[in-house]
Design a protein around this motif. Sequence first.
Motif, PDB file in Angstrom:
ATOM      1  N   ASN A  15       6.225  -3.182  -3.663  1.00  0.00           N
ATOM      2  CA  ASN A  15       5.602  -2.924  -2.158  1.00  0.00           C
ATOM      3  C   ASN A  15       7.115  -2.670  -1.363  1.00  0.00           C
ATOM      4  OD1 ASN A  15       6.673  -5.504  -1.424  1.00  0.00           O
ATOM      5  ND2 ASN A  15       4.572  -6.099  -1.317  1.00  0.00           N
ATOM      6  N   VAL A  36       3.799  -5.181  -7.358  1.00  0.00           N
ATOM      7  CA  VAL A  36       2.503  -5.242  -7.073  1.00  0.00           C
ATOM      8  C   VAL A  36       1.596  -5.494  -8.425  1.00  0.00           C
ATOM      9  CG1 VAL A  36       0.698  -3.281  -6.336  1.00  0.00           C
ATOM     10  CG2 VAL A  36       3.001  -3.664  -5.354  1.00  0.00           C
ATOM     11  N   GLY A  49      -1.455  -5.363 -10.697  1.00  0.00           N
ATOM     12  CA  GLY A  49      -2.975  -4.529 -11.087  1.00  0.00           C
ATOM     13  C   GLY A  49      -2.967  -3.295 -10.527  1.00  0.00           C
ATOM     14  N   ALA A  50      -1.655  -2.648 -10.272  1.00  0.00           N
ATOM     15  CA  ALA A  50      -1.901  -1.191  -9.884  1.00  0.00           C
ATOM     16  C   ALA A  50      -2.289  -0.256 -10.827  1.00  0.00           C
ATOM     17  CB  ALA A  50      -0.283  -0.869  -9.199  1.00  0.00           C
ATOM     18  N   GLN A  51      -2.781   0.849 -10.727  1.00  0.00           N
ATOM     19  CA  GLN A  51      -3.402   1.543 -11.900  1.00  0.00           C
ATOM     20  C   GLN A  51      -2.309   2.757 -11.837  1.00  0.00           C
ATOM     21  OE1 GLN A  51      -6.239   1.061 -13.514  1.00  0.00           O
ATOM     22  NE2 GLN A  51      -6.476  -0.776 -12.412  1.00  0.00           N
ATOM     23  N   GLN A  98      -2.836  -0.809 -16.113  1.00  0.00           N
ATOM     24  CA  GLN A  98      -2.414  -1.437 -14.955  1.00  0.00           C
ATOM     25  C   GLN A  98      -1.122  -2.188 -15.162  1.00  0.00           C
ATOM     26  OE1 GLN A  98      -5.551  -4.541 -14.960  1.00  0.00           O
ATOM     27  NE2 GLN A  98      -6.748  -3.146 -13.123  1.00  0.00           N
ATOM     28  N   TRP A 113      -1.909   3.856  -8.129  1.00  0.00           N
ATOM     29  CA  TRP A 113      -2.859   3.431  -7.021  1.00  0.00           C
ATOM     30  C   TRP A 113      -3.285   1.943  -6.990  1.00  0.00           C
ATOM     31  CZ3 TRP A 113      -7.877   1.468  -7.629  1.00  0.00           C
ATOM     32  CH2 TRP A 113      -8.614   1.409  -6.199  1.00  0.00           C
ATOM     33  N   HIS A 114      -3.370   1.292  -5.739  1.00  0.00           N
ATOM     34  CA  HIS A 114      -3.921  -0.102  -5.728  1.00  0.00           C
ATOM     35  C   HIS A 114      -4.781  -0.027  -4.379  1.00  0.00           C
ATOM     36  CE1 HIS A 114      -3.743  -4.461  -5.075  1.00  0.00           C
ATOM     37  NE2 HIS A 114      -3.458  -4.646  -6.326  1.00  0.00           N
ATOM     38  N   ASP A 140      -4.971  -2.258  -2.267  1.00  0.00           N
ATOM     39  CA  ASP A 140      -4.188  -2.916  -1.016  1.00  0.00           C
ATOM     40  C   ASP A 140      -3.156  -2.038  -0.382  1.00  0.00           C
ATOM     41  OD1 ASP A 140      -5.888  -5.226  -0.755  1.00  0.00           O
ATOM     42  OD2 ASP A 140      -4.715  -5.872  -2.198  1.00  0.00           O
ATOM     43  N   TYR A 141      -2.798  -0.649  -0.873  1.00  0.00           N
ATOM     44  CA  TYR A 141      -1.948   0.071  -0.680  1.00  0.00           C
ATOM     45  C   TYR A 141      -2.234   1.590  -0.704  1.00  0.00           C
ATOM     46  CZ  TYR A 141       0.958  -3.909  -1.816  1.00  0.00           C
ATOM     47  OH  TYR A 141       1.512  -5.293  -1.811  1.00  0.00           O
ATOM     48  N   SER A 154      -1.966   5.142  -1.908  1.00  0.00           N
ATOM     49  CA  SER A 154      -1.501   5.654  -3.424  1.00  0.00           C
ATOM     50  C   SER A 154      -0.302   6.676  -3.093  1.00  0.00           C
ATOM     51  CB  SER A 154      -2.817   6.732  -3.857  1.00  0.00           C
ATOM     52  OG  SER A 154      -2.729   7.650  -3.143  1.00  0.00           O
TER      53      SER A 154
END
Length: 334
Positions: free
Chosen positions: A52, A58, A60-62, A76, A98-99, A101-102, A104
Amino acid sequence: MSSGAWAQAPATPIPRLTPLFPFQNPPFPPANGNGSQSNPQGSARVVGQVSNSVGQPVVGAQVQLEGTENPNEPIQTDERGAFELNQAQPGRRLLTVWHPDYESAQQEIVLQAGLTTPVDVVLQVPIRPQPRRRLGILGVGGLEQTQLLGQRLTLEVVRLGLIPDGETVVPLDNRRIQPILRKVGWPIYELFEWDRRKPEAVAQFFDYLGLEAIVIARVDVLTRPASPTELSLRSRSRLELWRFDEQGNLVVQVLAEASRDQVERSNLNAAELAQLYQIQVTQMAQEVGSRWQDNHPLAQYLEPADGEAPPPRSRLDTTVELRIPADPATPAPP
């Protein structure tokens, strides 16, 4: 900077998500009998790190890479924010991260067959509308010098108590509101132009910062020869109140104006000239403060509601636009 607006990137559909890819599998199949691994002929490999804006990984971000064999199966990031994509097709590819909480992010990368490409991706905290409960104050100028002097006027106004430094008052830092300005689509000096107002953009700015109104501090300067050996230094300060009335119309009102004019020697260097103008700004702020002692034009925004305690003081560098989600790996305080 031109008068045009910053362009905003179009929204990108979020791909369907799938679980973390199995790390126990080798990234590339063995290429020979001695167990060493290599990139399959004609494919490329990507290793990356997702963090971040303050450098935290981060988890678990896809991650999805354009041109992969299974486009509907992104992977992930692990507990370190790392990811790995194997057997990718060479060429110029679009990487999407993408996540929830953020915001993309998309990044174009160039892949070469048989080689590993490292990638660093930084995700930004999303900017969401807030209830309009605060009074902001911000220094604005079309030139670097007047921008700095406008910020100086802002600090003086707060320091002298013209606008008390409390939780309902937000002295805004020009550097920290850049993500919001990109979201709105205008640089600050064009967003708050006196002659060409932009009600819709200003309303968005108010929503993202939770502002009921904002005081704009402006400083104009004029330096010109007064004689062969002297310079005339003239400055003018103005405080404006920008707000929306009950009908939703943008209303702009001049709260106070003050000016200074002095003659100095002509061989001043840039640092000396800047310091003299800062002194003028301080003097003008004091002049405005003396006028506001008996009739404060912002009293309605500063007085607590019935039965409400006065707000506690806060720091000048109050941040309202960014909130970093807690690291899921960090245990909650007892």
